[in-house]
Design a protein around this motif. Structure first.
Motif, short mmCIF file in Angstrom:
data_model
loop_
_atom_site.label_atom_id
_atom_site.label_comp_id
_atom_site.label_asym_id
_atom_site.label_seq_id
_atom_site.Cartn_x
_atom_site.Cartn_y
_atom_site.Cartn_z
N LEU A 33 87.43 32.59 -1.74
CA LEU A 33 87.09 31.60 -0.72
C LEU A 33 87.11 32.23 0.68
O LEU A 33 87.97 33.05 0.99
CB LEU A 33 88.09 30.45 -0.77
N HIS A 74 91.77 26.33 -6.90
CA HIS A 74 90.60 26.64 -6.08
C HIS A 74 89.51 25.58 -6.23
O HIS A 74 88.73 25.34 -5.30
CB HIS A 74 90.04 28.02 -6.44
N GLU A 101 90.27 23.01 -3.75
CA GLU A 101 89.92 23.50 -2.41
C GLU A 101 88.42 23.39 -2.17
O GLU A 101 87.98 22.99 -1.08
CB GLU A 101 90.36 24.97 -2.27
N GLU A 121 94.62 23.47 1.79
CA GLU A 121 95.57 24.25 0.99
C GLU A 121 96.89 23.51 0.85
O GLU A 121 97.47 23.44 -0.24
CB GLU A 121 95.79 25.61 1.64
#
Length: 303
Positions: free
Chosen positions: A22, A270, A273, A279
């Protein structure tokens, strides 16, 4: 931790984020890694030295747990060393890492067999089954799967260490209930060491545990579940770790067959996210799920 952080900065033992990772994680490049050294070395040395002066002794159970803790930590250290020093972000080749993990699992099985049975207890039904040599397969899967699961969970600030603290609490209670006070003491020491580490690993993290820490913690909790005969409850209590590794297996398998993805990105944290969660939000929600699972496992274990 402050001294270790300064030292790792000085020798440039910093994290290198994957290129395919990311974009928001790229700013973490250079953050010191191998922070797991602190929460491995400190409780291990304190417990071993303290065993000469306190009622908490180094018996077969604690020796197996400590060997798993340190042994898998060494495998992780080798992986981290290759990544950081040789600047090879792939680290140990998967086959080599799995071989080392497998060898340790075999060693711990035979050590354990000198001191205990091959029975497993099935919660809810309150049934004990003797698996005989099939128990070896169970132990092998526990160690190899759990170490990799915990390793995959270590992807966000405070996620892995926080989940591990939550998961270890019911096992500490199980140890007290079983009157295995040496094991309970060791678990508590690692919990407090992790809380100290979390002070510096919370977002934005000043240090990461690296594979040194995550593999050590996976071996640690697997050994505890084996020693306490709570192998089945390891799946329940540590299901956040299980979900992380399953998300990777499902993603890779499905993609190979269809060239499509089920999750936006794996491991699972993830994916959230990529869905727009911050986070901190992912870590908080995962911890809440971890607490619920820990309570469920504790209730099942004392029924």
């Amino acid at each position: 931790m402050p001294g270790l952080i300064d030292y790792l900065h000085k020798i440039k033992f910093g994290q290198t984020e994957r290129e395919e990772g990311l974009a928001s994680h790229k700013k973490k490049n250079g953050t010191p890694t191998m922070g797991g050294l602190a929460f491995i070395i400190v409780p291990t040395l304190v417990y071993v030295i303290g065993s000469f002066f306190t009622p908490f002794k180094l018996d077969m159970n604690t020796m197996i747990i400590l060997l798993a803790f340190v042994g898998y930590g060494v495998v992780g250290f080798i992986d981290d060393y290759i990544i950081v020093v040789q600047k090879n972000n792939e680290g140990l080749k998967p086959a080599h890492k799995f071989l080392l993990q497998s060898i340790l699992a075999v060693v711990f099985f035979f050590l354990y067999r000198t001191n205990s049975t091959t029975d497993i207890w099935i919660p809810i039904f309150d049934v004990t089954i003797n698996l005989s040599w099939f128990y070896f397969i169970l132990v092998f899967l526990m160690f190899t799967a759990e170490t990799n699961a915990v390793n995959l969970t270590d992807g966000l600030d405070g996620l892995c260490a926080g989940q591990m603290v939550i998961a270890l609490v019911p096992f500490a209670i199980f140890a007290f209930i079983q009157d295995l006070n040496n094991v309970a003491c060791l678990i508590c020491m690692v919990i407090f060491a992790l809380l100290g580490y979390l002070k510096f690993n919370k977002h934005p993290a000043k240090i990461f545990m690296g594979d040194t820490g995550s593999l050590a913690l996976g071996g640690f909790i697997a050994a505890i579940a084996m020693v306490l005969k709570q192998e089945i409850l390891l799946i329940v209590i540590g299901f956040v770790f299980v979900a992380e590794v399953l998300s990777v297996i499902i993603q890779v398998t499905y993609y190979k067959k269809t060239h499509k993805r089920i999750f936006k990105m794996a491991p699972l944290h993830h994916h959230f996210e990529m869905c727009g969660w911050s986070e901190e939000k992912v870590v908080t929600r995962f911890r809440l799920v971890g607490v619920i699972l820990a309570i469920l496992g504790l209730v099942l274990g004392v029924m």
